[in-house]
Design an enzyme around this catalytic site. Structure first.
Site, PDB file in Angstrom:
ATOM      1  N   HIS A 192       0.851  -1.196   0.000  1.00  0.00           N
ATOM      2  CA  HIS A 192       0.000   0.000   0.000  1.00  0.00           C
ATOM      3  C   HIS A 192       0.879   1.235   0.000  1.00  0.00           C
ATOM      4  O   HIS A 192       1.843   1.317   0.754  1.00  0.00           O
ATOM      5  CB  HIS A 192      -0.915   0.012   1.231  1.00  0.00           C
ATOM      6  N   ASP A 246     -15.560   3.123   6.855  1.00  0.00           N
ATOM      7  CA  ASP A 246     -14.466   3.956   6.335  1.00  0.00           C
ATOM      8  C   ASP A 246     -14.949   4.788   5.156  1.00  0.00           C
ATOM      9  O   ASP A 246     -14.609   5.970   5.026  1.00  0.00           O
ATOM     10  CB  ASP A 246     -13.278   3.087   5.900  1.00  0.00           C
ATOM     11  N   ARG A 302     -14.438  13.241   6.243  1.00  0.00           N
ATOM     12  CA  ARG A 302     -13.106  13.823   6.504  1.00  0.00           C
ATOM     13  C   ARG A 302     -12.666  14.700   5.343  1.00  0.00           C
ATOM     14  O   ARG A 302     -12.068  15.750   5.528  1.00  0.00           O
ATOM     15  CB  ARG A 302     -12.081  12.702   6.713  1.00  0.00           C
ATOM     16  N   SER A 318      -8.095   4.139   8.582  1.00  0.00           N
ATOM     17  CA  SER A 318      -8.684   4.048   7.253  1.00  0.00           C
ATOM     18  C   SER A 318      -7.909   3.058   6.377  1.00  0.00           C
ATOM     19  O   SER A 318      -8.481   2.167   5.743  1.00  0.00           O
ATOM     20  CB  SER A 318      -8.671   5.452   6.637  1.00  0.00           C
ATOM     21  N   LYS A 351      -8.992  -1.361   5.717  1.00  0.00           N
ATOM     22  CA  LYS A 351      -9.194  -1.903   4.366  1.00  0.00           C
ATOM     23  C   LYS A 351      -8.189  -3.005   4.058  1.00  0.00           C
ATOM     24  O   LYS A 351      -8.521  -4.019   3.448  1.00  0.00           O
ATOM     25  CB  LYS A 351      -9.082  -0.773   3.331  1.00  0.00           C
TER      26      LYS A 351
HETATM   27  N1  URA Z   1      -5.743   6.690   2.022  1.00  0.00           N
HETATM   28  C1  URA Z   1      -6.760   6.079   2.693  1.00  0.00           C
HETATM   29  O1  URA Z   1      -7.244   5.032   2.301  1.00  0.00           O
HETATM   30  N2  URA Z   1      -7.212   6.664   3.811  1.00  0.00           N
HETATM   31  C2  URA Z   1      -6.715   7.818   4.302  1.00  0.00           C
HETATM   32  O2  URA Z   1      -7.175   8.273   5.319  1.00  0.00           O
HETATM   33  C3  URA Z   1      -5.664   8.449   3.594  1.00  0.00           C
HETATM   34  C4  URA Z   1      -5.194   7.855   2.454  1.00  0.00           C
END
Ligand code: URA
Length: 438
Positions: A82, A161, A168, A183, A187
């Site tokens: 990621h 999320d 947000r 967040s 995931k």
């Molecule tokens: N990417 C995400 O998935 N969440 C965040 O809060 C920031 C970047």
């Protein structure tokens, strides 16, 4: 417990319990707590922060707000990567076929472009026909058959999320380390991985521009991953300049095709091989990360990564002939060149400015309903350390929006800095962090 009490507790800098966090997040997800109260809580979290236990509670609540994929029926250690997001960051698209070709299954649930940063899904969708909306069952099946599948977040994965992120985004509370950690990691934990490699960007084009913040974010992400029993490694990588030589969806895909066939730029390949090497190591196909990097290079040299990429494109219904003959892709209506304003060396090309300009050209979204133009973007002919002479082309800009062309050229001109001496070129990989460094 009332939302008012919980908001004021955080406003005054106190720790929230896991029950309080769950009550607010799930209450919002289920439509029982209004967005003005959750907005106030998010701002209190942004300003006062959260400790490790609270961050874990945010992650847990969001993770179990939806489906948690179980890929245990697929043999092997499933590893994903990621990135916290950057400009010209196309690493996932090159790395997924490399790692899958090395025998490590890659389950990858990616995101769309966000602000000035590009998104893997938008890039992949610039291949005609390429689908990223498969069901979890189809995702599992493709990983098992091909070794990799790249999809978007389904409505069943981390719905909390999805809702909280949108809030947000409009309440200036994205840049909060505990909220970003919750967040991202909810995931990642939901997608069925066994281990994770993180690319935490730092610099002008990153969400975390300050080095100390990037390190703090990396440590939080690792702590959460390890808490869930998933070995997690992180690299802090430089995002002061765009990565590689292209920014914009199809332009970036073409750069990926070239890189997978052995003709990628050094900066892009340096980051890609380091991350894929770490994934191959975590996937137990190499004894060390260094050996993993060698295997990664071999996957490109042998053509195995390119063949795997073509398999992935075919499996996800993309136009393989277009990938093999990208010269047949439609061209943007307008092009213009950004020319060097002096003799000397390029000292840098500001990634944030390039990212924002690419959005104005149509390569990203200014609002969530905007439609991306896959042809729009920027090719960088010169980057930090290159010698230039006055009048020489530094970048080419592509767009269908004629009215944006001149503004883009001026903005990109201002994004370039020069020096009389050749600047020192440092590695883009600034730091390696694992659980021993927490
Ligand atoms: N990417 C995400 O998935 N969440 C965040 O809060 C920031 C970047």
């Amino acid at each position: 417990m009332t939302p008012y009490e919980i908001i004021s507790k955080k406003r005054d800098g106190h720790e929230l319990s896991a029950e309080e966090i769950k009550y607010m997040i799930m209450g919002y997800t289920n439509g029982e707590i209004p967005d003005y109260q959750v907005s106030a809580l998010l701002m209190a979290i942004y300003l006062k922060g959260m400790n490790a236990a609270e961050t874990m509670a945010v992650t847990n609540t969001m993770l179990y707000s939806g489906e948690v994929v179980d890929l245990s029926a697929i043999p092997g250690v499933k590893v994903d990567k990621h990135s916290t997001g950057g400009v010209g960051d196309k690493v996932s698209i090159i790395l997924a076929p490399i790692v899958a070709a090395a025998g490590v299954p890659v389950p990858m649930i990616s995101g769309r472009g966000l602000g000035h940063t590009g998104g893997t899904l938008d890039k992949l969708e610039s291949i005609p026909g390429f689908r990223v909306d498969y069901s979890i069952k189809e995702y599992e099946q493709k990983i098992s058959e091909i070794g990799a599948c790249l999809i978007g977040q389904t409505p069943d994965i981390c719905p909390a999320d999805k809702k909280l992120y949108a809030l947000r985004d409009v309440t200036a509370t994205i840049q909060s380390i505990p909220l970003i950690t919750g967040s991202i990691m909810s995931k990642k934990m939901a997608e069925g991985i066994d281990a994770l490699v993180l690319d935490v960007k730092t610099g002008s084009g990153a969400f975390m521009q300050k080095y100390e913040d990037s390190v703090a974010l990396a440590k939080q992400l690792i702590a959460v991953g390890e808490h869930f029993g998933k070995p997690t490694l992180a690299y802090i990588t430089d995002m002061n300049e765009p990565l590689g030589r292209t920014v914009g969806n199809w332009l970036e895909m073409v750069e990926c095709f070239e890189a997978l066939q052995g003709d990628g730029p050094d900066d892009l390949l340096e980051v890609t091989h380091q991350l894929s090497g770490a994934m191959i190591y975590l996937g137990k196909k190499a004894g060390t990360i260094k050996e993993g990097v060698q295997i990664s290079k071999e996957m490109i040299r042998s053509g195995k990564a390119w063949n795997k990429f073509l398999e992935i494109v075919a499996s996800q219904e993309g136009d393989v002939a277009m990938v093999q003959h990208p010269q047949h892709y439609p061209q943007a209506k307008y092009q213009a060149e950004v020319k060097s304003e002096q003799d000397g060396y390029i000292a840098g090309v500001n990634a944030l400015e390039v990212g924002l300009t690419s959005v104005s050209l149509g390569a990203g979204r200014q609002k969530s309903t905007d439609i991306i133009d896959p042809k729009a973007g920027i090719i960088l002919h010169r980057k930090k350390g290159d010698a230039v002479s006055k009048g020489e082309p530094l970048m080419t800009v592509f767009t269908d929006k004629e009215q944006e062309l001149q503004g883009a050229v001026s903005r990109l001109n201002a994004a370039v800095t020069y020096s009389a001496e050749k600047p020192l070129l440092e590695s883009l990989i600034r730091e390696f962090i694992d659980k021993t460094k927490l």
